[in-house]
Design an enzyme around this catalytic site. Structure first.
Site, short mmCIF file in Angstrom:
data_model
loop_
_atom_site.label_atom_id
_atom_site.label_comp_id
_atom_site.label_asym_id
_atom_site.label_seq_id
_atom_site.Cartn_x
_atom_site.Cartn_y
_atom_site.Cartn_z
N VAL A 108 4.18 0.87 12.91
CA VAL A 108 4.20 2.26 12.71
C VAL A 108 5.59 2.85 12.41
O VAL A 108 6.66 2.53 13.07
CB VAL A 108 3.71 2.92 14.28
N ALA A 110 7.66 2.81 9.92
CA ALA A 110 8.47 1.74 9.59
C ALA A 110 8.50 1.96 7.89
O ALA A 110 9.20 1.38 7.27
CB ALA A 110 8.52 0.74 10.07
N LEU A 112 5.97 1.37 5.95
CA LEU A 112 4.98 0.50 5.23
C LEU A 112 3.90 1.17 5.22
O LEU A 112 2.77 0.57 4.91
CB LEU A 112 5.05 -0.74 6.08
N GLY A 113 3.46 2.30 5.28
CA GLY A 113 2.40 3.06 5.19
C GLY A 113 1.25 3.20 6.09
O GLY A 113 -0.02 3.32 5.66
N ALA A 117 -2.57 4.18 5.42
CA ALA A 117 -3.60 3.00 5.67
C ALA A 117 -4.58 3.10 6.68
O ALA A 117 -5.77 2.95 6.28
CB ALA A 117 -2.80 1.57 5.76
N ASP A 158 2.37 7.02 -1.34
CA ASP A 158 1.83 5.99 -0.35
C ASP A 158 0.29 5.92 -0.30
O ASP A 158 -0.37 4.79 -0.52
CB ASP A 158 1.97 6.52 1.10
O1 PMV Z 1 9.03 6.32 4.40
P1 PMV Z 1 7.96 6.02 3.33
O2 PMV Z 1 7.97 4.48 2.86
O3 PMV Z 1 6.80 6.63 3.57
O4 PMV Z 1 8.43 6.57 2.06
C1 PMV Z 1 8.81 7.91 1.61
C2 PMV Z 1 9.11 8.06 0.24
C3 PMV Z 1 9.86 9.21 -0.22
O5 PMV Z 1 10.15 9.27 -1.56
C4 PMV Z 1 10.96 9.45 0.64
C5 PMV Z 1 9.01 10.41 0.18
C6 PMV Z 1 7.77 10.59 -0.49
O6 PMV Z 1 6.78 11.34 -0.37
O7 PMV Z 1 7.50 9.82 -1.72
#
Ligand code: PMV
Length: 319
Positions: A108, A110, A112-113, A117, A158
């Protein structure tokens, strides 16, 4: 022949969704630059929805310490609001009697979505259980709306990667594009173990951008160029050159102030252990980093990350 005792058959619907990792382009993607992300199938969320004999919607989600009835949850509860959104989209005004079990191996908060999910698997399982399964596009749109509630101004990357479970070349607001992987490659994901809310780092980058748009736009453009080169390298079956691009992307993210001492030290440990390149992945400040490895170096890089303080590593093949 003895009479069978009448027994109601339980209906049961299951759905799963993978994790995801951003390969290139995070942060700049919020400002309409391209980013590349892939599903991570070594970790996943599983949801099952089944009939219940007791009144209400009973949710059991041990990974977030949730064991309760829908109506007892706060109105903005992440899981509760997904369920209510499905009911409302299907025009259901009286909750059916249900048990919903959610389990997850995705860490959670981290990067990795895990949140997206849970939403994807829950929306699919629930809408199928209620005999009105949503299309992938509908699921994707709904999860994006939910991501907005929790993350402020998400790009939508995501929900897209996780809904379609395919490598995605993503530009905010444009039709979904997947990309071909010319030659499979392996990455190691290393988790700093430092919880890092994406909303904060995205907000901090916005503050930087507001203060000095010229400089920050130039960094976004450089990140965009890296993402485009990376897509070409992946499609042309030349993944070895992704290492240098990862290093460039990490340096540019550092200029956006979203790296951290923990991320930098894992990135360095991976490079010293023979990775072809490494970078932070996702929101930054904590969460995960990724390293490009070969079959031969995967194990030693993973071990080096663990001894440099990574809480866990995941080796995943992109194909
Ligand atoms: O922290 P993560 O893996 O959910 O990624 C965020 C990615 C960003 O580009 C920083 C924010 C986004 O909404 O794309």
């Amino acid at each position: 022949m003895g009479r069978r005792s009448p027994r109601r058959l339980l209906s049961l619907v299951k759905s799963s969704a993978p994790g995801k990792i951003i390969l290139f382009g995070e942060h700049a993607v919020v400002y309409h630059r391209p980013a590349l992300a892939v599903p991570v199938t070594q970790v996943q969320v599983d949801v099952e929805v089944l009939d219940s004999d007791s009144a209400g919607v009973h949710i059991h989600a041990p990974m977030v310490n949730l064991n309760g009835e829908l109506n007892t949850l706060p109105a903005d509860h992440a899981i509760g609001s997904v369920i209510l959104k499905v009911f409302s989209a299907l025009g259901i005004s009286t909750s059916p009697n249900l048990n919903i079990n959610i389990t997850s191996t995705i860490p959670v908060a981290a990067g990795l979505g895990s949140g997206a999910a849970v939403s994807v698997a829950l929306i699919r399982a629930l809408s199928s259980f209620l005999s009105k399964p949503f299309t992938d596009e509908q699921v994707n749109d709904m999860v994006f709306e939910i991501e907005k509630l929790h993350h402020g101004t998400p790009s939508g990357i995501d929900n897209t990667v996780i809904t379609f479970s395919k490598p995605v070349f993503f530009i905010k607001g444009q039709p979904i594009e997947t990309f071909k992987v010319g030659k499979p490659f392996t990455i190691v994901i290393g988790d700093t173990g430092v919880p890092a809310p994406t909303k904060e780092s995205v907000g901090d980058v916005r503050a930087l951008w507001q203060k000095d748009q010229d400089t920050i736009e130039k960094i976004f453009d450089q990140i965009a160029a890296v993402s485009l080169s990376a897509r070409q390298a992946i499609e042309n079956g030349n993944p070895e050159s992704l290492g240098g691009l990862m290093n460039q992307n990490h340096a540019l993210l550092g200029q956006l102030t979203v790296s951290s001492p923990e991320l930098d030290s894992l990135v360095e440990a991976a490079r010293n252990a023979g990775a072809l390149g490494a970078k932070l992945s996702g929101g930054g400040r904590g969460g995960n980093m990724i390293a490009l490895v070969t079959k031969e170096t995967a194990e030693s890089v993973s071990a080096a990350l663990l001894s440099a303080g990574a809480k866990r590593t995941i080796v995943t093949k992109v194909s």
